[in-house]
Design a protein around this motif. Structure first.
Motif, PDB file in Angstrom:
ATOM      1  N   LEU A  27      14.444  21.844   3.024  1.00  0.00           N
ATOM      2  CA  LEU A  27      15.211  21.258   4.119  1.00  0.00           C
ATOM      3  C   LEU A  27      16.485  22.044   4.384  1.00  0.00           C
ATOM      4  O   LEU A  27      16.822  22.337   5.525  1.00  0.00           O
ATOM      5  CB  LEU A  27      15.554  19.806   3.797  1.00  0.00           C
ATOM      6  N   LEU A  28      17.215  22.397   3.321  1.00  0.00           N
ATOM      7  CA  LEU A  28      18.482  23.121   3.448  1.00  0.00           C
ATOM      8  C   LEU A  28      18.405  24.427   2.690  1.00  0.00           C
ATOM      9  O   LEU A  28      17.957  24.464   1.540  1.00  0.00           O
ATOM     10  CB  LEU A  28      19.632  22.270   2.907  1.00  0.00           C
ATOM     11  N   ARG A  29      18.848  25.498   3.353  1.00  0.00           N
ATOM     12  CA  ARG A  29      18.902  26.807   2.700  1.00  0.00           C
ATOM     13  C   ARG A  29      20.281  27.413   2.936  1.00  0.00           C
ATOM     14  O   ARG A  29      20.737  27.523   4.083  1.00  0.00           O
ATOM     15  CB  ARG A  29      17.820  27.739   3.239  1.00  0.00           C
ATOM     16  N   VAL A  30      20.935  27.789   1.858  1.00  0.00           N
ATOM     17  CA  VAL A  30      22.274  28.395   1.913  1.00  0.00           C
ATOM     18  C   VAL A  30      22.170  29.804   1.353  1.00  0.00           C
ATOM     19  O   VAL A  30      21.707  29.995   0.221  1.00  0.00           O
ATOM     20  CB  VAL A  30      23.293  27.568   1.102  1.00  0.00           C
ATOM     21  N   ASP A  31      22.574  30.807   2.136  1.00  0.00           N
ATOM     22  CA  ASP A  31      22.473  32.207   1.730  1.00  0.00           C
ATOM     23  C   ASP A  31      23.837  32.878   1.766  1.00  0.00           C
ATOM     24  O   ASP A  31      24.466  32.999   2.831  1.00  0.00           O
ATOM     25  CB  ASP A  31      21.509  32.973   2.653  1.00  0.00           C
ATOM     26  N   ASN A  32      24.303  33.278   0.579  1.00  0.00           N
ATOM     27  CA  ASN A  32      25.525  34.084   0.439  1.00  0.00           C
ATOM     28  C   ASN A  32      26.695  33.481   1.226  1.00  0.00           C
ATOM     29  O   ASN A  32      27.393  34.182   1.971  1.00  0.00           O
ATOM     30  CB  ASN A  32      25.262  35.519   0.894  1.00  0.00           C
ATOM     31  N   LEU A  33      26.937  32.212   1.051  1.00  0.00           N
ATOM     32  CA  LEU A  33      27.986  31.515   1.799  1.00  0.00           C
ATOM     33  C   LEU A  33      29.361  31.854   1.224  1.00  0.00           C
ATOM     34  O   LEU A  33      29.579  31.801   0.009  1.00  0.00           O
ATOM     35  CB  LEU A  33      27.752  30.010   1.744  1.00  0.00           C
ATOM     36  N   VAL A  34      30.284  32.198   2.118  1.00  0.00           N
ATOM     37  CA  VAL A  34      31.637  32.599   1.721  1.00  0.00           C
ATOM     38  C   VAL A  34      32.649  31.820   2.553  1.00  0.00           C
ATOM     39  O   VAL A  34      32.493  31.685   3.774  1.00  0.00           O
ATOM     40  CB  VAL A  34      31.852  34.119   1.928  1.00  0.00           C
ATOM     41  N   LYS A  35      33.676  31.300   1.879  1.00  0.00           N
ATOM     42  CA  LYS A  35      34.804  30.683   2.562  1.00  0.00           C
ATOM     43  C   LYS A  35      36.080  31.107   1.866  1.00  0.00           C
ATOM     44  O   LYS A  35      36.351  30.715   0.730  1.00  0.00           O
ATOM     45  CB  LYS A  35      34.683  29.155   2.566  1.00  0.00           C
ATOM     46  N   HIS A  36      36.868  31.939   2.557  1.00  0.00           N
ATOM     47  CA  HIS A  36      38.161  32.391   2.066  1.00  0.00           C
ATOM     48  C   HIS A  36      39.267  31.816   2.947  1.00  0.00           C
ATOM     49  O   HIS A  36      39.157  31.839   4.168  1.00  0.00           O
ATOM     50  CB  HIS A  36      38.246  33.920   2.072  1.00  0.00           C
ATOM     51  N   PHE A  37      40.296  31.287   2.323  1.00  0.00           N
ATOM     52  CA  PHE A  37      41.464  30.789   3.041  1.00  0.00           C
ATOM     53  C   PHE A  37      42.565  31.844   2.961  1.00  0.00           C
ATOM     54  O   PHE A  37      42.991  32.212   1.860  1.00  0.00           O
ATOM     55  CB  PHE A  37      41.963  29.472   2.441  1.00  0.00           C
ATOM     56  N   GLU A  38      42.982  32.333   4.111  1.00  0.00           N
ATOM     57  CA  GLU A  38      43.972  33.406   4.143  1.00  0.00           C
ATOM     58  C   GLU A  38      45.325  32.931   3.639  1.00  0.00           C
ATOM     59  O   GLU A  38      45.740  31.798   3.874  1.00  0.00           O
ATOM     60  CB  GLU A  38      44.123  33.957   5.560  1.00  0.00           C
ATOM     61  N   ILE A  39      46.004  33.817   2.923  1.00  0.00           N
ATOM     62  CA  ILE A  39      47.380  33.589   2.485  1.00  0.00           C
ATOM     63  C   ILE A  39      48.279  34.440   3.356  1.00  0.00           C
ATOM     64  O   ILE A  39      48.134  35.667   3.398  1.00  0.00           O
ATOM     65  CB  ILE A  39      47.565  33.956   1.001  1.00  0.00           C
ATOM     66  N   ARG A  40      49.166  33.799   4.076  1.00  0.00           N
ATOM     67  CA  ARG A  40      50.063  34.506   5.000  1.00  0.00           C
ATOM     68  C   ARG A  40      51.450  34.672   4.400  1.00  0.00           C
ATOM     69  O   ARG A  40      51.929  33.816   3.650  1.00  0.00           O
ATOM     70  CB  ARG A  40      50.169  33.734   6.315  1.00  0.00           C
ATOM     71  N   GLY A  41      52.091  35.773   4.728  1.00  0.00           N
ATOM     72  CA  GLY A  41      53.433  36.050   4.240  1.00  0.00           C
ATOM     73  C   GLY A  41      54.210  36.880   5.236  1.00  0.00           C
ATOM     74  O   GLY A  41      53.838  36.974   6.413  1.00  0.00           O
ATOM     75  N   GLY A  42      55.277  37.508   4.790  1.00  0.00           N
ATOM     76  CA  GLY A  42      56.098  38.311   5.681  1.00  0.00           C
ATOM     77  C   GLY A  42      57.204  37.491   6.317  1.00  0.00           C
ATOM     78  O   GLY A  42      57.350  36.278   6.085  1.00  0.00           O
ATOM     79  N   LEU A  43      57.971  38.131   7.165  1.00  0.00           N
ATOM     80  CA  LEU A  43      59.144  37.497   7.761  1.00  0.00           C
ATOM     81  C   LEU A  43      58.768  36.300   8.615  1.00  0.00           C
ATOM     82  O   LEU A  43      59.388  35.239   8.531  1.00  0.00           O
ATOM     83  CB  LEU A  43      59.907  38.529   8.612  1.00  0.00           C
TER      84      LEU A  43
END
Length: 385
Positions: A27-43
């Motif tokens: 029913l469900l197939r998950v292939d190489n799933l990626v979730k990255h939350f960006e870290i922001r910085g700088g001025l």
């Protein structure tokens, strides 16, 4: 102009699946799933300085009518994985198929840059009817300004059931299925206990007759006695309605009770997958062994044999190289700290009997090795009262 009316009946959406008997069973197939939350910085906070790798290359499948348990420590990415599968949050990359339909290829609300927008929204709306979620917190997941009838009937209303009497009959049927009195239909969430609220959440998920439900730690906020009632309810509903579960939890005893197979996550990676009997009787990853050793003994006078993991969980923004568990691995210490653990990332490989492990030295795990790890950790003894 002739007006086209939406029918007032709700039927599970029919989405064409892949060809082949084996593929049709998935029913469900998950292939190489990626979730990255960006870290922001700088001025001005606009520069990308890193990313939290919450889910980092996870692949698995769920068969029809199966309950797949997903366990791991807090922060390992279990809930994020469930939300990405449901498209509650966007994926960084990867592929998810529900009944053969590639979910990430369908435009949804909030994605106007994808075309054709309107047609895509309608397709995604039908797909969402087939996948629902039961949230962890029964207090925060219910709108306090809506009655039980409005909460459970909201989904059918959105999906075309405009006849009020028909919708009320459906709500009453759902309440009866989850063990609530039909007279509760006009009450509000604050009038119920935690277990009753979670039953309302389950009824809301069932109202659209979905095939797939993500249960995101649905009993962790409940008393132990109520947990067993809700778990038994979920088991009964699965048998009665042919449901498929992705059951997310951190309590291994709970997962054992409801799951057909169990997947273990650590730091955004799936490290072991096996049938529930195999993984509890013969775990093949050192992290799984440590988790099972932490399950409480029913007898308070028995000596506790537990493997104490050393060190803290690494940051998902900067995970270790090679095997992500090597900084805390008791098996690596026994084997003389082999360099392969730090330089080569292990893949989830088959070990036979449907069991998979992402450990280079999974075959080295034995009762003697586990006993040695317990002895080096030092047993925890609960004194007599």
């Amino acid at each position: 102009m002739t007006e086209t009316r939406t029918p007032n009946t709700l039927t599970p959406p029919s989405v064409p699946g892949p060809a082949g008997a084996a593929a049709a069973d998935t029913l469900l197939r998950v292939d190489n799933l990626v979730k990255h939350f960006e870290i922001r910085g700088g001025l001005l906070g606009v520069s990308r300085v890193g990313a939290v790798k919450a889910v980092d290359g996870v692949s698995f499948s769920v068969r029809r009518g199966e309950a797949l348990g997903l366990v791991g420590e807090s922060g390992c990415g279990k809930t994020t994985l469930g939300k990405v599968i449901l498209r509650l949050i966007p994926a960084t990359s990867g592929r998810v198929e529900l009944n053969g339909q590639v979910l990430f290829d369908i435009p949804a609300r909030g994605e106007p840059h994808r075309r054709p927008v309107y047609a895509g929204k309608e397709v995604m709306k039908r797909v969402r009817q087939n996948m629902q979620v039961v949230f962890q917190d029964p207090y925060a997941s219910l709108n306090p300004r809506m009655s039980v009838g409005e909460l459970v009937g909201e989904g059918p209303l959105v999906h075309g059931m405009t006849d009020k009497k028909e919708r009320e009959a459906l709500v009453r049927d759902m309440l009866s299925r989850v063990g609530l009195n039909q007279s509760h239909i006009h009450r509000y969430p604050h009038e119920f206990s935690g277990g009753q609220r979670q039953r309302i959440g389950i009824a809301r998920a069932l109202a659209l007759h979905p095939a797939f439900i993500v249960c995101d730690e649905p009993v962790s906020a409940l008393d132990v006695s109520i947990q067993s009632q809700v778990l038994n309810l979920l088991n009964d509903l699965q048998a009665e309605m042919g449901l498929t579960y992705l059951f997310i939890a951190h309590n291994l005893a709970v997962v054992e009770h409801i799951s057909d197979r169990v997947g273990v996550m650590y730091l955004g990676k799936l490290v072991e997958m096996a049938n529930v009997d195999d993984i509890y009787a013969n775990p093949r990853h050192p992290y799984t062994v440590a988790l099972l050793s932490a399950v409480p003994e029913p007898d308070p006078h028995r000596r506790k044999k537990r493997i104490i993991l050393k060190g803290d969980i690494p940051s998902p923004a900067n995970p270790p190289s090679g095997c992500r568990f090597h900084t805390r691995c008791w098996l690596r210490e026994q084997l003389g700290r082999p360099e392969r653990c730090t330089t080569e990332e292990p893949v989830l490989r088959a070990l036979g009997s449907g069991q998979e492990s992402a450990c280079h030295f999974a075959e080295e795990i034995s009762p003697a090795a586990v006993a040695s790890a317990v002895a080096s950790s030092g047993p925890t003894v609960i004194p007599e009262p």
